[in-house]
Design a protein around this motif. Structure first.
Motif, PDB file in Angstrom:
ATOM      1  N   ASP A  87      14.945   1.579   0.972  1.00  0.00           N
ATOM      2  CA  ASP A  87      14.362   0.829  -0.142  1.00  0.00           C
ATOM      3  C   ASP A  87      13.026   0.207   0.256  1.00  0.00           C
ATOM      4  O   ASP A  87      12.893  -0.359   1.351  1.00  0.00           O
ATOM      5  CB  ASP A  87      15.314  -0.265  -0.603  1.00  0.00           C
ATOM      6  CG  ASP A  87      16.632   0.280  -1.142  1.00  0.00           C
ATOM      7  OD1 ASP A  87      16.735   1.522  -1.332  1.00  0.00           O
ATOM      8  OD2 ASP A  87      17.549  -0.506  -1.366  1.00  0.00           O
ATOM      9  N   VAL A  88      12.038   0.296  -0.654  1.00  0.00           N
ATOM     10  CA  VAL A  88      10.712  -0.244  -0.409  1.00  0.00           C
ATOM     11  C   VAL A  88      10.139  -0.875  -1.673  1.00  0.00           C
ATOM     12  O   VAL A  88      10.508  -0.501  -2.781  1.00  0.00           O
ATOM     13  CB  VAL A  88       9.710   0.829   0.103  1.00  0.00           C
ATOM     14  CG1 VAL A  88      10.093   1.334   1.484  1.00  0.00           C
ATOM     15  CG2 VAL A  88       9.579   1.975  -0.874  1.00  0.00           C
ATOM     16  N   ASP A  89       9.254  -1.834  -1.463  1.00  0.00           N
ATOM     17  CA  ASP A  89       8.433  -2.406  -2.538  1.00  0.00           C
ATOM     18  C   ASP A  89       6.996  -2.004  -2.244  1.00  0.00           C
ATOM     19  O   ASP A  89       6.498  -2.236  -1.135  1.00  0.00           O
ATOM     20  CB  ASP A  89       8.543  -3.929  -2.570  1.00  0.00           C
ATOM     21  CG  ASP A  89       9.889  -4.434  -2.993  1.00  0.00           C
ATOM     22  OD1 ASP A  89      10.729  -3.635  -3.460  1.00  0.00           O
ATOM     23  OD2 ASP A  89      10.128  -5.648  -2.857  1.00  0.00           O
ATOM     24  N   ILE A  90       6.318  -1.433  -3.239  1.00  0.00           N
ATOM     25  CA  ILE A  90       4.985  -0.872  -3.062  1.00  0.00           C
ATOM     26  C   ILE A  90       3.997  -1.564  -3.996  1.00  0.00           C
ATOM     27  O   ILE A  90       4.255  -1.677  -5.197  1.00  0.00           O
ATOM     28  CB  ILE A  90       4.989   0.652  -3.367  1.00  0.00           C
ATOM     29  CG1 ILE A  90       5.970   1.388  -2.457  1.00  0.00           C
ATOM     30  CG2 ILE A  90       3.588   1.231  -3.282  1.00  0.00           C
ATOM     31  CD1 ILE A  90       5.612   1.383  -0.986  1.00  0.00           C
ATOM     32  N   GLU A  91       2.875  -1.990  -3.435  1.00  0.00           N
ATOM     33  CA  GLU A  91       1.797  -2.579  -4.228  1.00  0.00           C
ATOM     34  C   GLU A  91       0.550  -1.686  -4.081  1.00  0.00           C
ATOM     35  O   GLU A  91       0.068  -1.484  -2.961  1.00  0.00           O
ATOM     36  CB  GLU A  91       1.473  -3.985  -3.744  1.00  0.00           C
ATOM     37  CG  GLU A  91       0.331  -4.627  -4.500  1.00  0.00           C
ATOM     38  CD  GLU A  91      -0.060  -5.980  -3.914  1.00  0.00           C
ATOM     39  OE1 GLU A  91      -0.881  -6.652  -4.565  1.00  0.00           O
ATOM     40  OE2 GLU A  91       0.420  -6.361  -2.841  1.00  0.00           O
ATOM     41  N   TYR A  92       0.059  -1.165  -5.182  1.00  0.00           N
ATOM     42  CA  TYR A  92      -1.120  -0.299  -5.150  1.00  0.00           C
ATOM     43  C   TYR A  92      -2.372  -1.145  -4.940  1.00  0.00           C
ATOM     44  O   TYR A  92      -2.597  -2.135  -5.622  1.00  0.00           O
ATOM     45  CB  TYR A  92      -1.225   0.491  -6.458  1.00  0.00           C
ATOM     46  CG  TYR A  92      -2.469   1.345  -6.558  1.00  0.00           C
ATOM     47  CD1 TYR A  92      -2.764   2.280  -5.573  1.00  0.00           C
ATOM     48  CD2 TYR A  92      -3.319   1.223  -7.636  1.00  0.00           C
ATOM     49  CE1 TYR A  92      -3.892   3.060  -5.659  1.00  0.00           C
ATOM     50  CE2 TYR A  92      -4.453   2.019  -7.726  1.00  0.00           C
ATOM     51  CZ  TYR A  92      -4.740   2.932  -6.741  1.00  0.00           C
ATOM     52  OH  TYR A  92      -5.870   3.714  -6.831  1.00  0.00           O
TER      53      TYR A  92
END
Length: 95
Positions: A87-92
């Protein structure tokens, strides 16, 4: 096994197979990440892994050198070069 990828800017949570390329996950989900070259040489798809950096593959020497040239901190990656294994949280961030 599946993983959860949370694209923070859109608050978009998607499931994908473990080991999937982040580029494919983002494209399939319609996440707002711009991919230019898709080969790790332009920086258009730069993201910050806000959570779960350890669940991503290690950067290649080429990606590491590219990000070093941008003075990017260790939590930043090129989305086109990332595969997700948890699981990951990604911010562009873009360029």
């Amino acid at each position: 096994m599946s993983v959860k990828v949370h694209f923070l800017l859109e608050d978009l949570l998607v499931e994908a197979p473990a080991g999937a390329a982040l580029q494919r996950i983002a494209d399939a989900a319609g996440a707002d990440i711009t991919f230019g070259c898709r080969t790790g040489s332009c920086g258009t798809c730069r993201v910050r892994v806000a959570r779960g950096l350890a669940h991503c593959n290690e950067p290649s020497p080429e990606e590491r050198d590219f990000l070093k040239g941008l003075d990017a901190p260790p939590d930043q990656r090129l989305a086109c070069q990332v595969s997700v294994h948890g699981d990951v949280d990604i911010e562009y961030l873009g360029i």
